[in-house]
Design an enzyme around this catalytic site. Structure first.
Site, PDB file in Angstrom:
ATOM      1  N   ASP A   1      29.728  -1.438  94.180  1.00 27.18           N
ATOM      2  CA  ASP A   1      29.614  -1.200  95.608  1.00 27.18           C
ATOM      3  C   ASP A   1      30.686  -2.085  96.257  1.00 27.18           C
ATOM      4  O   ASP A   1      31.177  -3.051  95.659  1.00 27.18           O
ATOM      5  CB  ASP A   1      28.208  -1.502  96.140  1.00 27.18           C
ATOM      6  CG  ASP A   1      27.958  -0.792  97.481  1.00 27.18           C
ATOM      7  OD1 ASP A   1      28.941  -0.368  98.125  1.00 27.18           O
ATOM      8  OD2 ASP A   1      26.783  -0.656  97.879  1.00 27.18           O
TER       9      ASP A   1
HETATM   10  C1  BGC Z   1      27.789   1.103 100.802  1.00 29.90           C
HETATM   11  C2  BGC Z   1      28.089   2.246  99.869  1.00 29.90           C
HETATM   12  C3  BGC Z   1      29.360   2.943 100.302  1.00 29.90           C
HETATM   13  C4  BGC Z   1      30.487   1.921 100.363  1.00 29.90           C
HETATM   14  C5  BGC Z   1      31.809   2.505 100.809  1.00 29.90           C
HETATM   15  C6  BGC Z   1      28.972   0.175 100.971  1.00 29.90           C
HETATM   16  O1  BGC Z   1      28.738  -0.757 101.958  1.00 29.90           O
HETATM   17  O2  BGC Z   1      26.673   0.378 100.332  1.00 29.90           O
HETATM   18  O3  BGC Z   1      27.024   3.158  99.845  1.00 29.90           O
HETATM   19  O4  BGC Z   1      29.669   3.994  99.440  1.00 29.90           O
HETATM   20  O5  BGC Z   1      30.141   0.900 101.286  1.00 29.90           O
HETATM   21  O6  BGC Z   1      31.753   2.911 102.125  1.00 29.90           O
END
Ligand code: BGC
Length: 738
Positions: free
Chosen positions: A264
């Site tokens: 993530d």
């Molecule tokens: C989120 C993810 C997301 C990523 C990119 C993160 O903060 O938890 O679900 O895909 O950001 O935007």
């Protein structure tokens, strides 16, 4: 007496358990290019390999330009292809060609209980991903909804692993059959947004496998999901991004996952531990898996064989997903009729009718003046709050939906009624529970007095429910309870529509409204679908994918005192803020979330405690009446078939979601009172009757055996229960499995 005899018999016939197979259900499509991949790896320099193991831009990681291997392009996901960002920031790239369809969000999709429409949804996402030049969709988001307040409940599917898993399988197949990889997120146990950047989830192995990992396992083993995103949090003491048990033992060894794991955003905390545990790509930067990784290999801390393996796993995906030429990406219109039609079909099936005292469908012979009250009637939900949203060219609001459908036949008056909690309120650190606005309330009451019918749009919005923080309460925001009470006093013919991604406290609106519906954050076509349901063009057929509790205190995590957690040093601020400001996200906090309720999440808990709820899991009314009869259970090689007759005894065409639960009161092991083991959505014309067959698979009857670390099937007696909601199961039959 009969039950007691059966219990006794069951104990006697219990026999040895059997283990289910521990690999992918069929060979992965990713394994078709192995010889080519080996020769590519042989020809690569160490620098080229390391270059693939971290972010290049905010939403891409590098390929091998010298060999003509394209970068991997990622797209948020999960309910529409997100707009383009600047290469190294969260700022919009301000393109005019990066729109997309806003699909109903996760809880809305789950309320359809439709694998067929989940497949179409995944396919629609992929078609738009291709037009936008993306290789991997950052979705579906399939964490279990442990708490209704979780900031991303609206993105997630359900409190039940089978419902989540079957929809995740269908979404994954839809997307990958069309050529775009999915990335199942957030692996694993990211069930809260508060403190998601450092909370340490403590959970037993059995509850972890049976409830929280099961949707991921199904999507990997049954749908060959090609990507997985490691979550921000820790599980049993280790960050998910360096959790060898999760990333290697479970994902790769037990489930046979051959694909790639990405972090993530900002969720990597180490170099050697992350890469050896099974992390392929650090996103979006290179703090740990760039130069530091190169140095670690050179210093002998990580072997080149490990690096080769991580590169191999990425190349499997890269060579399976056809890259989109850069000049083609974002050059054609997105949000086309076919995808909009899918969004509409999903929205139509997602709306849940919770209560109806003869107010719906709207009787257009009598109703000539409708008062539409509440800002949620005009609020667009594609964007807002923190995290992924969709820049859509079209979002039909409920008010627009009603105006278009009713035309001049009815006069519609709109009054906002309350002031929504918005970005400005959030920035001023106000909370959603602001008091009612007297003047707006007075105007709304006046409008209600003059109408034949009042439709009140209550609920949350994307600022109230948001990534990065949990709701502090499930009470309706902005003084909506007070407003509903005043509206009901002014006009008894009150229909309340709850617009939200997760459950809200409906004790007041339920009492004062003659009809109540849940219509979710329902995508580009949400307002049109809602108007069709309100007017009876479509009979409602959504069923709750999660329990709506009476009060927040009744929710298992709250009752057991394991949520919300309290920390001494109130280190507020989400990890997301760190990434944007390029700060360290390693907070080194010791914050434990102890999942004391174990497997008793959602209805499993309320069943066990015999605790009343507002509306149960699987609940949803229709304008039709359905009669269930003639249950038979027939053994098959896969498990057993549940066969019964379903009749639509009304004068309206409608769809019904039939649900199969299994109860094993005589089991030797601790089990929930009943568990969902199958379901099917069935369309029946007025007066039509049909025999329905729902397969129940042995794999879904297994429990996780901690000592052997495997799935086991306990043979013996069980009761099969069938009906249209977890609290209304008119058919039951005792059977046994061996
Ligand atoms: C989120 C993810 C997301 C990523 C990119 C993160 O903060 O938890 O679900 O895909 O950001 O935007």
């Amino acid at each position: 007496m009969k039950r007691q005899l059966l219990n006794y018999a069951a104990v006697v016939i219990l026999s040895a358990s059997v283990t289910t197979s521990q690999a992918q259900t069929y060979p992965s499509r990713l394994l078709q290019n192995e010889p080519q991949i080996e020769s590519i790896i042989k020809s690569m320099t160490l620098e080229e390999k390391i270059n693939m193991l971290h972010g290049k831009n905010m939403f891409s990681s590098a390929g091998i330009p010298r060999l003509g291997i394209a970068d991997v392009e990622y797209a948020d996901g999960p309910f529409g292809i997100r707009e383009e960002m600047e290469p190294h920031s969260w700022n919009s790239a301000n393109l005019t060609t990066d729109s997309a369809t806003f699909f109903p969000t996760g809880s809305a999709l789950a309320a359809t209980w439709s694998t067929e429409w989940a497949y179409a949804y995944g396919k629609g996402m992929s078609r738009e991903a291709r037009l936008r030049g993306k290789d991997m969709i950052l979705g579906p988001a399939i964490n279990i909804q442990r708490i209704p307040t979780g900031g991303r409940t609206y993105e997630y599917l359900s409190e039940d692993p089978l419902l989540s898993g079957m929809l995740a399988v269908a979404y994954t197949r839809g997307s990958q059959d069309d050529g775009t990889a999915v990335c199942l997120k957030h692996y694993a146990l990211n069930n809260q947004e508060d403190y998601r950047g450092f909370v340490d989830v403590r959970i037993s192995d059995r509850a972890m496998h049976e409830i929280y990992l099961r949707p991921f396992e199904m999507a990997v083993r049954e749908a060959d999901a090609w990507g997985v995103m490691a979550a921000y949090n820790k599980v049993n003491g280790r960050w998910c991004s360096e959790n060898e048990h999760l990333l290697t033992t479970v994902l790769r060894q037990q489930w046979g996952f051959p694909g790639m794991v990405i972090s993530d955003w900002g969720g990597v905390h180490s170099t050697v531990d992350a890469v050896t545990a099974g992390m392929n790509v650090e996103m979006p930067g290179s703090r740990f898996m760039g130069q530091a990784l190169l140095d670690s290999v050179k210093a002998g801390k990580v072997s080149e064989a490990v690096i080769d393996q991580r590169v191999r796993e990425i190349l499997r995906v890269r060579l399976t997903v056809k890259p989109v030429a850069k000049e083609v990406a974002n050059s054609l219109p997105v949000g086309n009729p076919e995808e909009m039609a899918t969004a509409l079909e999903v929205a139509r099936r997602s709306i849940v009718l919770l209560k109806n005292e003869a107010l719906l469908p709207i009787d257009l012979k009598r109703v000539k003046r409708i008062a539409v009250i509440g800002e949620n009637a005009v609020t667009k939900m594609a964007l807002g709050g923190v995290g992924a949203g969709v820049k859509t060219r079209c979002e039909i609001t409920p008010l627009e939906g009603l105006q278009t459908l009713l035309g001049n036949s009815v006069s519609i008056t709109y009054a906002p009624g309350y002031k929504s909690f918005d970005r400005e309120s959030r920035n001023k650190r106000m909370i959603p529970q602001q008091p009612a606005d007297r003047q707006l309330m007075a105007e709304a009451v006046e409008a209600a007095k003059k109408a034949d019918l009042v439709i009140f749009f209550a609920g949350d919005n994307r600022e109230v429910e948001t990534e990065g923080s949990d709701r502090k309460s499930i009470m309706l925001p902005s003084g909506q309870d007070e407003l509903a009470t005043a509206l009901a006093k002014a006009n008894q013919r009150l229909v309340t529509v709850i617009v939200s991604g997760g459950p809200v406290d409906i004790s007041t609106v339920n009492k004062v409204s003659g009809a109540l519906l849940a219509s979710w954050f329902n995508g580009s076509m949400g307002g049109k679908a809602l108007a069709e349901v309100l007017t009876g063009k479509v009979s409602p057929s959504g069923k709750l994918p999660m329990t709506w509790p009476n009060r927040l205190e009744d929710v298992p995590a709250y009752t057991t005192g394991t949520y919300p957690q309290h920390i001494d040093n109130n280190n507020q601020g989400d990890i997301f803020v760190d990434i944007t400001r390029n700060r360290s996200n390693d907070r080194r906090q010791q914050l434990i979330a102890n999942y004391a309720e174990e497997s008793l999440v959602g209805y499993r808990w309320y069943d066990r405690k015999q605790a009343p709820v507002a509306y149960p899991f699987g609940f949803g009314l229709s304008y039709a009446q359905f009669v269930y009869s003639n249950l038979e259970v027939q053994p098959t090689s896969e498990g057993f078939d549940v066969k019964f007759d379903l009749a639509n005894t009304s004068a309206v065409d409608a769809e019904e979601v039939a649900q199969v639960y299994v109860s094993r009161p005589s089991s030797k092991i601790e089990r929930p009172v009943k568990e969902l083991k199958g379901f099917q959505r069935i369309a029946l014309k007025a007066g039509e009757r049909r025999t329905v067959t729902i397969p129940v698979r042995r794999a879904d009857l297994c429990h996780w055996d901690e000592s052997s670390q495997s799935w086991m099937l306990e043979s013996g007696a069980m009761t099969v229960l069938v009906g249209g909601s977890s609290d209304s199961l008119p058919l039951n039959k005792d059977t046994a499995i061996f």
